[in-house]
Design an enzyme around this catalytic site. Structure first.
Site, PDB file in Angstrom:
ATOM      1  N   LYS A  84       0.901  -1.038   0.110  1.00 23.34           N
ATOM      2  CA  LYS A  84      -0.120  -0.124  -0.063  1.00 23.34           C
ATOM      3  C   LYS A  84       0.762   1.274   0.090  1.00 23.34           C
ATOM      4  O   LYS A  84       1.985   1.364   0.545  1.00 23.34           O
ATOM      5  CB  LYS A  84      -0.949  -0.211   1.137  1.00 23.34           C
ATOM      6  CG  LYS A  84      -2.016   1.133   1.363  1.00 23.34           C
ATOM      7  CD  LYS A  84      -2.749   1.206   2.526  1.00 23.34           C
ATOM      8  CE  LYS A  84      -3.732   2.235   2.612  1.00 23.34           C
ATOM      9  NZ  LYS A  84      -4.554   2.128   3.911  1.00 23.34           N
ATOM     10  N   SER A 160      -9.531   2.210   3.554  1.00 23.72           N
ATOM     11  CA  SER A 160      -8.402   3.080   2.372  1.00 23.72           C
ATOM     12  C   SER A 160      -7.440   2.007   1.805  1.00 23.72           C
ATOM     13  O   SER A 160      -6.577   2.324   0.840  1.00 23.72           O
ATOM     14  CB  SER A 160      -7.728   3.963   3.215  1.00 23.72           C
ATOM     15  OG  SER A 160      -6.824   3.358   4.218  1.00 23.72           O
ATOM     16  N   SER A 184      -9.769   0.193   7.505  1.00 26.51           N
ATOM     17  CA  SER A 184      -9.261   0.337   6.231  1.00 26.51           C
ATOM     18  C   SER A 184      -8.676  -1.064   5.762  1.00 26.51           C
ATOM     19  O   SER A 184      -8.540  -1.015   4.414  1.00 26.51           O
ATOM     20  CB  SER A 184      -8.030   1.466   6.206  1.00 26.51           C
ATOM     21  OG  SER A 184      -8.884   2.468   6.169  1.00 26.51           O
TER      22      SER A 184
END
Length: 471
Positions: A84, A160, A184
């Site tokens: 990420k 996210s 997330s």
């Protein structure tokens, strides 16, 4: 993609490792298969914001040579892995979905989780998309645009860590790193149909500190619970830059086969206050019944707390305001207007407001600690609704403006720091995934993963692939 590459891209990390060790497959072949899958399907979902085939293939060739010498470097040597875009990764920019970050600065540091992966010989695939600074439960940003759902690209992947969720479900890497400060990891896991584990707070080192500390947790996103346990074995290694210095003596893979017989499980379909979509309710109820068939003692009982939404918002958005405090108006003009709005509102909070939220957090930790003296696990939906239209913070017609109002099952456990895992438990009539959340007492990640594995073995939905892969 060739038929062989398709087969390789659909393998789990543990399956790849078995083939590497047996000399039946090369890490280079695995890397090329994942890169081909990215080239073919990333345009439809926007899971990756940075792809660097030269670096990927160089690392794969190094791993190939180690296997030829019979000297694999570590637990994930040669396994393609996505990261990420909030984790520092040596040699790659870390923009956090923001146009305000200077991309020309030196990028010569690894975050602890990435450093651990590097010690264990991983093959870095690229950086996955995130909303700006990871601030919301969907994935879109002014820098990267929206990330779409692999089961229906008109829908959101969640956030996210939406890029990581979409990537693993499309075979664009069997392992991926995510972060979770309000859901997330578990939100995109639920929407995308993968496994997402939020560890106990501090179990996985985090540096630099998240703007959303003490709510933030790094963790694994994979297609199988076994792969999540494997990745936990790697990334939970201590790092001196994180003052929590987690205890990592547990071998998460070793405990997976112990099953759930005799475990005391509380099943709460709505926490006593959440309105849940009927298809999701029914699917999670069936999952609870399956746990009973597997030998667990399942009771229908709520955890007994009121919705901590207001206190969560003060802590989370207070972190956002602090992250933006030194940015001038020119930079703010480049940013997600929603992020600017919540940061502006949170900047008006007093220290007493923040401390009151911390007091509620402490009371919630105490409440759940006592709850888990009676129950080993808590089962709930991961989300009360299925994935909605992409490029929106909330569903069309939703009565509230901000994303946490549709994630009531996730953020309470960021406040408590408990381990919580989302595992797929079904699909809606429209073919969208449904997630089951398993929550355990603090430091019982082993028990959460063990139960999630037992469930996935009994209801193995991870073999089902998104229709996008047939196009």
């Amino acid at each position: 993609m060739t038929q062989q590459q398709t087969r390789i891209a659909d393998l789990s990390a543990l399956e790849l490792l078995r083939l590497f060790r047996g000399g039946e497959l090369s890490p280079v072949e695995a890397a090329r298969a994942c890169l081909a899958r990215i080239e073919r399907h990333n345009p439809a979902v926007n899971a990756y914001c940075l792809i660097d085939p030269d670096t990927t293939l160089a690392a794969a060739r190094d791993a190939e040579q180690r296997y030829r010498r019979g000297e694999p470097l570590g637990l994930v040597d040669g396994v393609p892995t996505a990261i990420k875009d909030v984790f520092y990764t040596r040699g790659w920019r870390n923009l956090k979905g923001s146009r305000t970050v200077d991309s020309e600065q030196p990028w010569d540091t690894d975050a602890p989780a990435v450093a651990a992966l590097r010690r264990h010989g991983f093959v870095p695939l690229g950086k996955t998309t995130t909303p700006e600074f990871g601030w919301k439960g969907v994935t879109d940003s002014p820098l990267c645009g929206p990330t779409n759902n692999p089961w229906d690209p008109s829908k959101t992947a969640g956030g996210s860590s939406g890029g990581s969720g979409a990537a693993v479900m499309l075979g664009m890497g069997p392992l991926s790193l995510g972060t979770d400060a309000g859901g997330s990891i578990r939100i995109p896991a639920g929407f995308c149909g993968c496994v997402g584990h939020k560890p106990t707070h501090g179990r996985v080192p985090m540096w630099p500190p998240s703007p959303f500390a003490p709510l933030a947790h790094p963790g694994p996103m994979t297609r199988t619970v076994e792969d999540a346990a494997l990745l936990m074995n790697v990334i939970s290694e201590p790092d001196p830059r994180d003052s929590t210095l987690p205890d990592n003596r547990t071998d998460f893979l070793a405990v997976l086969g112990e099953g759930v017989r005799g475990l005391r499980i509380a099943y709460s379909p709505d926490f006593g206050y959440v309105r849940v979509d009927r298809e999701i309710h029914d699917s999670v109820a069936a999952a609870a019944a399956l746990f009973q068939e597997l030998g667990a003692v399942v009771e229908h009982v709520d955890p007994g707390f009121t919705d901590p939404l207001e206190s969560f918002g003060r802590l989370f958005y207070g972190g956002a305001a602090n992250a933006l405090r030194d940015l001038d108006e020119a930079k703010r003009a480049l940013m997600d207007p929603g992020l600017i709005s919540v940061a502006k509102e949170a900047s008006r909070l007093s220290m007493l407001d923040y401390l009151a939220a911390m007091n509620e957090r402490a009371a919630l930790i105490e409440r759940m600690s006592l709850f888990h003296t009676e129950y080993d696990l808590l089962l709930s939906p991961s989300l009360p609704i299925p994935a909605f239209d992409a490029n929106r913070e909330v569903p069309a017609g939703w009565p509230h403006e901000r994303w946490p109002t549709w994630t009531p099952f996730t953020y309470p456990f960021n406040m408590t720091g408990q381990p919580a895992c989302s595992v797929p438990c079904g699909f809606t009539r429209d073919g969208l995934p449904i997630g089951l959340q398993l929550v355990g007492a603090r430091h019982r990640d082993d028990l959460v993963l063990r139960a999630a594995h037992a469930y996935q073995q009994a209801n193995p939905l991870h073999h089902r692939r998104p229709p996008l892969l047939q196009e």
